[in-house]
Design a protein around this motif. Sequence first.
Motif, PDB file in Angstrom:
ATOM      1  N   TRP A  48     -52.965  30.351   3.204  1.00 58.25           N
ATOM      2  CA  TRP A  48     -53.023  28.938   3.588  1.00 58.25           C
ATOM      3  C   TRP A  48     -52.283  28.071   2.571  1.00 58.25           C
ATOM      4  CZ3 TRP A  48     -53.494  25.568   7.211  1.00 58.25           C
ATOM      5  CH2 TRP A  48     -53.873  24.246   6.934  1.00 58.25           C
ATOM      6  N   ARG A  52     -49.288  25.560   4.008  1.00 54.32           N
ATOM      7  CA  ARG A  52     -50.011  24.399   4.524  1.00 54.32           C
ATOM      8  C   ARG A  52     -49.173  23.125   4.537  1.00 54.32           C
ATOM      9  NH1 ARG A  52     -54.779  22.595   0.542  1.00 54.32           N
ATOM     10  NH2 ARG A  52     -54.719  20.835   1.987  1.00 54.32           N
ATOM     11  N   LEU A  60     -57.123  23.062   8.579  1.00 57.08           N
ATOM     12  CA  LEU A  60     -57.437  24.490   8.499  1.00 57.08           C
ATOM     13  C   LEU A  60     -58.676  24.811   9.318  1.00 57.08           C
ATOM     14  CD1 LEU A  60     -57.167  27.361   7.430  1.00 57.08           C
ATOM     15  CD2 LEU A  60     -58.368  26.633   5.356  1.00 57.08           C
TER      16      LEU A  60
END
Length: 249
Positions: A48, A52, A60
């Motif tokens: 992530w 991101r 998320l």
Amino acid sequence: MPSLDVSTLSDAQRPTGVWAASLLHALARDEAAGRRRPRLTEPKLDTWSRFRGRLSSVDLVSLLFEDAAVLHRVPFDPEAVGGALRPERLPETVTDDWLKAIESLPLNTAGADYILEQARLLGLPMRMARSDLHVMKPHQKVLELPGTGGQLAHHLVSSQKDLTLQDNFSVACGSWQELTLAGIVALELGAPHSDFATRADAADLRNPEHPLRQRSFDFVVGLHPDKGGLFRVEDQLAIWFPTAKVLLV
């Protein structure tokens, strides 16, 4: 048993917060059991963190739920669960704290204790005499009445190896909290879907035209009226489901 903190949420945010916190715990436990690729439990959320960009921790959470809803629409699709749940409205500070706290959650506790903790977080009854439930055969069909959110099905499937949620149970759920817990039970027991969970409250079951009233069940199980159960045997359940053995615990 520790759970993700929802105490700082406003009254308007709290339903969504309780729902999201319970599902994040469920996903993390699913990952710890090896049923799902590590995402929440990946060290430092490395994957992530790499892609991101400008996405936040709220994004998320929404993405994880959207992905999980492909197989388990209940409990991960807020439209299917109801209750005006809006994960995108959660404060980023709260979801940031949740992601940090995931590693401190107990993810390998006994299933019965875990389901009780989830029921507590969702505000559902927990005081049931589960040991009073009968041994059931693999071909028999069971209806769990509104009020318990699949807790009785979880106990029966966990204690009787020949039963499965998808083959033996219909769980009637009268609230978003009950639907959420029924979906969590599906994850916990490795059910391939959560289609066994049906939105149906007390008024629905009083309707002779409701689909659950049209089906034949071998057992009807639920919460005893002395503990807050919604139904009586003599002038309700025994008439509605005349071929079923009724067990209120």
